[in-house]
Enzyme design. Structure first.
Site, short mmCIF file in Angstrom:
data_model
loop_
_atom_site.label_atom_id
_atom_site.label_comp_id
_atom_site.label_asym_id
_atom_site.label_seq_id
_atom_site.Cartn_x
_atom_site.Cartn_y
_atom_site.Cartn_z
N HIS A 42 0.83 -1.22 0.00
CA HIS A 42 0.00 0.00 0.00
C HIS A 42 0.86 1.27 0.00
CE1 HIS A 42 -3.16 -2.93 0.73
NE2 HIS A 42 -2.38 -3.42 1.67
N GLU B 85 -2.30 0.55 7.90
CA GLU B 85 -1.44 -0.55 7.46
C GLU B 85 -0.22 -0.04 6.70
OE1 GLU B 85 -3.17 -3.50 4.84
OE2 GLU B 85 -1.22 -4.46 4.60
N HIS C 62 2.91 -6.88 4.78
CA HIS C 62 1.55 -6.39 5.02
C HIS C 62 1.12 -6.70 6.45
CE1 HIS C 62 0.07 -5.66 0.79
NE2 HIS C 62 1.24 -6.23 0.57
N GLU D 235 1.72 -11.58 6.03
CA GLU D 235 0.63 -10.91 6.75
C GLU D 235 1.01 -11.02 8.23
OE1 GLU D 235 -1.68 -9.11 5.62
OE2 GLU D 235 -2.54 -9.88 3.76
ZN LIG Z 1 -2.18 -5.19 2.83
#
Ligand SMILES: [Zn+2]
Length: 557
Positions: A379, A394, A447, A520
């Site tokens: 992102h 995030e 992430h 993640e």
């Molecule tokens: Zn993400």
């Protein structure tokens, strides 16, 4: 409906290039979901002043997730929505004898490689008359559409006939042996991925080949079972026709094409920390390298080369190289094969001399030193990613943690590249392109997770190498290994739930030509884990775990 065309070059967003029809809209507090009736895998959707790119999962309906605050202007259900998108799950087969690959969609662009007839290349995107394809070495370039045919990987091949006994008398008979050269390979009841899996075999399994089609071998396994394996997963063993079988192709070389080269020297030596195997020839060398396990050995095929009267074996160094074997692997096509027997799992690099008439195979203790590692903080810019329960964005967590990984890798002597080091938006395909252009060894996207279920928690690592995609599947071992090594460190060091490794068709995993993972770290939507994700000590733990996992990937089998 819409045209399957993407006119955006290098991920640049352009307005109103194609129109995407929206069938249904689902609204929730945070997101708009758009259902579109076309098989897009990724879409760039334009909304007034903002744009947001998000992977669309596969399924009967495709949808994108758009963060509500960035939707300024919306074209309602049944209306046309401006946007432009790429088509994925498609490959092209080269139909020209030899075809130039250029660094842009036009003949004025520089030639960066040539590809040969029959090669299958994965398509990243297309524009009028040109396809952007992934080369076997991971780089990407453009080929003219007139010299390729399209192959849709998601559709079963309509030409594959299905007789009563599947695959019984397909292909042509042959008699040779081969070795499986990938980790876990499916053996199917017929020559195609639409046939059921009959058995699985592992790297190094020796098989007897009894029939072949253009892309598949029918094999007999050591236990007597029969089935079909994709050709690119099998290394065919040395097959030298006896002199009498192939008149005129002996050492005299009467009918060997003029450009054929002769090997002039193979030298094995120990220099400092390295063992070096040097191969000299009187013409340009082109080669393919495979690594086989149990015992570890490098197989180097030297194309269009005559072994000539060089010996068939060379002594090892007593250090890493146990010995080297040389053979004339085949006469048509002309190919010599060098097998370097190794003491154990080691790292290697093949380097060309300037005139390309000589290659050096450097073998050494595996290390992360000098490895090009692309770190990708997910992102950024107007795409904040997920938002934590108390507001942690995030994109901010991702960037800070990625910079920690970057610094640790620098300290270890690796060559890290970060896709963004500021709060800026980068298209998903550009993130992969950065890694492909750098010819990176691995790609790591960082992430934090999020779910509508606030109780979900834990850490996980994603990779992608589906059997339906030959380019990615050929790397399945390495891709899975990267995920396993990093996840093991995350699970052991973060003190949170181990959700294990998972597979997902994420853009950055699908479009990277080298082994790639997406971490993640933990859940922003979980109160306890959001607090951890805010904590500098926890971010250090994540960064160290990722780096330790990378070291394990490069140094352990
Ligand atoms: Zn993400």
């Amino acid at each position: 409906m819409s045209k399957n065309e993407n006119t955006g070059i290098s991920g640049q967003l352009r307005k109103k290039t194609t129109e995407l029809e929206v069938t249904r809209v689902l609204k929730s507090a945070k997101y708009w979901r758009l259902l579109v009736p076309v098989p897009v895998v990724m879409a760039f959707l334009m909304f007034g002043t903002g744009a947001f790119a998000q992977d669309l999962p596969t399924g009967p309906w495709k949808y994108g997730k758009i963060i509500g605050t960035y939707v300024h202007k919306f074209y309602g259900p049944g209306k046309k929505l401006p946007g432009n998108f790429t088509v994925a799950s498609k490959s092209v087969v080269i139909t020209a004898t030899s075809l130039n690959v250029r660094n842009g969609p036009g003949t004025t662009y520089k030639v960066i490689a040539t590809v040969k007839k029959g090669m299958v290349l994965k398509v990243l995107r297309q524009t009028t008359g040109w396809y952007n394809v992934v080369l076997p070495d991971g780089r990407n370039g453009w080929v003219a559409a007139g010299y390729v045919t399209v192959k849709n990987l998601n559709q079963p091949n309509p030409q594959v006939p299905k007789p009563e006994t599947p695959g019984a008398d397909l292909g042509t008979p042959t008699e040779k042996h081969g070795v499986v050269k990938s980790g876990i390979v499916n053996v199917r009841s017929g020559p195609g991925t639409t046939y059921p899996v009959a058995a699985k075999v592992t790297n190094g399994t020796r098989v007897r080949i009894t029939r072949e089609t253009a892309e598949w071998y029918k094999v007999t396994l050591p236990d007597g079972k029969e089935g079909w394996i994709a050709k690119y997963l099998v290394l065919v063993e040395n097959q030298v026709p006896s002199r009498g079988d192939t008149p005129g192709t002996g050492n005299s070389g009467g009918d060997i094409p003029g450009e054929a080269g002769r090997l002039t020297e193979v030298r094995v030596e120990s220099v400092g920390e390295q063992d070096i195997v040097t191969v000299n020839a009187d013409a340009t060398i082109t080669y393919t390298v495979y690594v086989l396990a149990e015992p570890y050995r490098l197989v180097i095929d030297l194309n269009n080369m005559k072994k000539d009267d060089l010996p068939e074996s060379f002594a090892g160094t007593g250090k890493w190289v146990q010995g080297v074997r040389l053979s004339q692997y085949s006469l048509e096509p002309l190919k010599a094969r060098l097998v370097v027997d190794l003491a154990r799992y080691l790292s290697y690099k093949v380097k060309y001399a300037e005139d390309k008439k000589s290659i050096r195979i450097e073998i050494q203790e595996p290390s992360i030193n000098g490895k090009t590692i692309v770190i990708d903080p997910g992102h950024g810019g107007y795409d904040p990613g997920a938002i934590g329960v108390t507001g942690l964005r995030e994109k901010d967590y991702n960037l800070d943690t990625a910079l920690r990984v970057y610094n640790l890798l620098k300290e270890l002597g690796a060559n890290p590249i970060i896709t963004r080091d500021t709060d800026t938006f980068i298209a998903l395909t550009d993130r992969a392109a950065i890694a492909n252009n750098a010819q990176a060894d691995v790609f790591v996207s960082i992430h934090a997770n999020s779910s509508e279920n606030a109780s979900l928690n834990g850490t996980s690592t994603y990779y992608y190498a589906p059997e339906s995609d030959p380019v990615l599947y050929a790397q399945a071992d390495a891709r899975r290994k990267l995920a396993v090594k990093v996840q093991a460190q995350l699970a052991a060091n973060l003190g949170i739930k181990d959700l294990g490794i998972k597979t997902a068709n994420f853009s950055v995993l699908r479009n990277t030509g080298m082994p790639s993972i997406l971490v993640e770290s933990a859940f922003l939507s979980n109160k306890t884990e959001e607090a951890l994700l805010k904590d500098s000590g926890f971010r250090d733990k994540v960064a160290r775990a990722i780096v330790d996992g990378l070291v394990a990937y490069f140094t352990e089998p």
